[in-house]
Design an enzyme around this catalytic site. Structure first.
Site, short mmCIF file in Angstrom:
data_model
loop_
_atom_site.label_atom_id
_atom_site.label_comp_id
_atom_site.label_asym_id
_atom_site.label_seq_id
_atom_site.Cartn_x
_atom_site.Cartn_y
_atom_site.Cartn_z
N CYS A 89 0.79 -1.24 0.00
CA CYS A 89 0.00 0.00 0.00
C CYS A 89 0.81 1.27 0.00
O CYS A 89 0.25 2.35 0.06
CB CYS A 89 -0.92 -0.01 1.21
SG CYS A 89 -0.02 -0.26 2.74
C1 LIG Z 1 0.90 -4.90 3.58
S1 LIG Z 1 1.96 -6.26 3.53
C2 LIG Z 1 0.90 -7.57 3.98
C3 LIG Z 1 0.98 -7.96 5.42
C4 LIG Z 1 0.09 -9.10 5.83
N1 LIG Z 1 -1.27 -8.95 5.40
C5 LIG Z 1 0.10 -9.35 7.33
O1 LIG Z 1 -0.96 -9.27 7.95
O2 LIG Z 1 1.17 -9.61 7.89
C6 LIG Z 1 2.20 -6.47 1.82
C7 LIG Z 1 3.10 -7.64 1.43
O3 LIG Z 1 3.10 -7.72 0.00
C8 LIG Z 1 4.34 -8.29 -0.39
N2 LIG Z 1 4.54 -8.02 -1.82
C9 LIG Z 1 4.80 -6.83 -2.42
N3 LIG Z 1 4.89 -7.00 -3.77
C10 LIG Z 1 4.67 -8.31 -4.00
C11 LIG Z 1 4.62 -9.10 -5.19
N4 LIG Z 1 4.84 -8.56 -6.39
N5 LIG Z 1 4.36 -10.41 -5.06
C12 LIG Z 1 4.15 -10.98 -3.85
N6 LIG Z 1 4.19 -10.28 -2.70
C13 LIG Z 1 4.44 -8.97 -2.77
C14 LIG Z 1 5.34 -7.60 0.53
O4 LIG Z 1 6.52 -8.38 0.64
C15 LIG Z 1 4.56 -7.49 1.84
O5 LIG Z 1 4.89 -8.54 2.71
#
Ligand SMILES: C[S@@+](CC[C@H](N)C(=O)[O-])C[C@H]1O[C@@H](n2cnc3c(N)ncnc32)[C@H](O)[C@@H]1O
Length: 470
Positions: free
Chosen positions: A87
């Site tokens: 985000c």
């Molecule tokens: C806001 S965090 C989510 C946290 C999770 N919902 C929790 O409660 O712990 C967003 C996650 O998206 C992952 N992310 C970002 N780009 C990504 C991609 N292209 N493919 C997979 N994961 C991705 C990041 O590594 C990060 O851990």
């Protein structure tokens, strides 16, 4: 037959989580009773942390590679797809320009609309609701037949001592928009959770006797004698009983500091929730802040308790025994700041499961009975119609239907409907039809503000707005 007419779910509900991070959301969903069968994230450190604490079903994958991911997820046939797409592009601290991360919101919608689980749950910062990416994702989800409940939730009303506002969108195939709003509002606590409530309960059976000097402590076990009655010896603590010294220091100090966003107040009393946890929540006040502190700070920022990483993690809903492993502090704090607090995910998970199992139904929004009376029914009959709506919806397992024809068909085929007397069956059909007229009338006529607004019972949206303002 439509997938959403098959009947109520039973047993475990299978979840797949995208962008799972360290596992805050997964942990809450598991606590609520979901079986998380697969989770994906691209960050190796988060994947390893998830594996260590939640389970081996996590896969390191870049969710830009939708072709392979979608086919894997389809094979798993989940009942729900969950996730908090990254985000930074929307958040206040971010660049305010939509880019690569915003497109992950669209990737989430592509997975949902292709796999077509009965449910989905998406979390994001509140600013995402006004983004171009969400407008596109929303349109895709609507075209695919999902009813949406979009709620801005303050985590302090859902089990953590933290004012953290986030957007949660819950979708279910075939439902009317807003179908879960009243149930989500009903799950909120009456008051925000304070740091004192949270950390006080981490020191079980604690009795507070304010210390009269620095050499004395203020917290005692309920099994100890009062420090003010010296002739009675202090009994040993029960076996296994453990104080968290840092929690006691925090409770005794009574204030915390966290770097304010956009010129807000830096110092909070422990009788409030703390501000949103970020990667910098452990930092001490900067000379710049100390030079121009917020005018409502109750004490000087340097006099506040120092939060430990462990406390920050617990405020964010991670359990005390969570194993972060031997990794850099900045990575731990990034995973903590990213997470959906597990108690929040648990609350929403429970709301979903209760509806999935037909144990809850939506409240009728607005003044249905008054509308019926204005239309010529007497009040007793109007209450009867309302009761019949409730009865029909119970037979429908609490479901609402975007399509009135589907609703009628589902009612006709609902278990137990056939066995009802003929008159009752027509009353139930009629009640749903009248409710549909009422809802259509609300869409036609935007409500004019009335002078007696203060006396009307709060609707879920306005109740939430008040809580946000509190
Ligand atoms: C806001 S965090 C989510 C946290 C999770 N919902 C929790 O409660 O712990 C967003 C996650 O998206 C992952 N992310 C970002 N780009 C990504 C991609 N292209 N493919 C997979 N994961 C991705 C990041 O590594 C990060 O851990």
């Amino acid at each position: 037959m439509y997938k959403y007419m098959i009947g109520h779910g039973r047993g475990f509900v299978r979840a797949v989580e995208l962008f799972c991070g360290a596992g805050g959301m997964s942990r809450g969903l598991v606590d609520a009773g979901f079986e998380v069968v697969r989770a994906y994230d691209a960050w190796p450190i988060a994947v390893e942390t998830y594996r260590r604490n939640i389970g081996p079903h996590v896969v390191e994958a870049d969710l830009n590679n939708l072709l392979s991911i979608v086919s894997q997820i389809s094979t798993l046939a989940p009942d729900i797809v969950c996730g908090g797409p990254p985000c930074q592009d929307y958040s206040l601290a971010g660049r305010r320009q939509e880019g690569q991360n915003a497109s992950m919101t669209i990737a989430f919608a592509i997975v949902v609309t292709t796999v077509r689980p009965q449910w989905f749950l998406m979390e994001n910062v509140v600013q995402a609701q006004k983004s171009q990416a969400w407008a596109e994702a929303r349109a895709m989800l609507k075209r695919a037949g999902y009813g949406l409940s979009e709620s801005k939730i303050n985590a302090a009303y859902y089990g953590v001592p933290q004012s953290r506002r986030r957007l949660f969108v819950i979708g279910r195939l075939g439902e009317k928009d807003g179908f879960l709003q009243s149930a989500i509002a009903a799950k909120a606590s009456a008051a925000p959770m304070s740091l004192r409530q949270f950390f006080g309960s981490a020191v079980p059976n604690t009795v507070f006797f304010p210390a009269t000097s620095d050499a004395r402590r203020s917290f005692y076990s309920a099994d100890e004698s009062a420090p003010t009655i010296p002739e009675r010896p202090i009994r040993p603590l029960p076996e296994g009983h453990r104080y968290h010294p840092a929690d006691v220091a925090l409770l005794e100090n009574g204030y915390v500091y966290s770097r304010p966003v956009r010129g807000g107040r830096g110092v909070r009393s422990i009788d409030e929730p703390i501000a949103t946890i970020t990667r910098t929540s452990w930092e001490r006040p900067t000379p710049r802040y100390l030079g121009a502190p917020h005018h409502l700070d109750p004490v000087v920022a340097t006099d506040t308790a120092v939060l430990t990483v462990d406390q920050i993690a617990r405020i964010q809903g991670f359990p005390a025994d969570w194993a972060w492993g031997d990794i850099a502090k900045r990575d731990i704090l990034q995973m903590i700041a990213n997470a959906v607090p597990a108690p929040v995910a648990r609350s929403l998970g429970e709301v979903i499961l209760e509806r999935h199992r037909g144990q809850s139904g939506p409240a009728i929004e607005g003044h249905f009975v008054d509308w019926l009376v204005r239309g010529g029914r007497n009040r007793a009959t109007a209450h009867n119609v309302k009761a019949n709506v409730g009865r029909a919806r119970r037979l429908l397992g609490g479901r609402t239907f975007a399509d009135a024809g589907h609703e009628l068909l589902a009612l006709e085929t609902a278990s137990g409907f056939d066995a009802l007397p003929k008159n009752t069956r027509s009353d139930l059909r009629r009640a749903l039809a009248v409710l549909a007229e009422f809802e259509a009338s609300k869409l036609r006529k935007p409500r004019r503000p009335r002078r007696s607004a203060a006396l009307r019972p709060l609707e879920p949206e306005s109740a939430e707005a008040l809580k946000q303002a509190a």
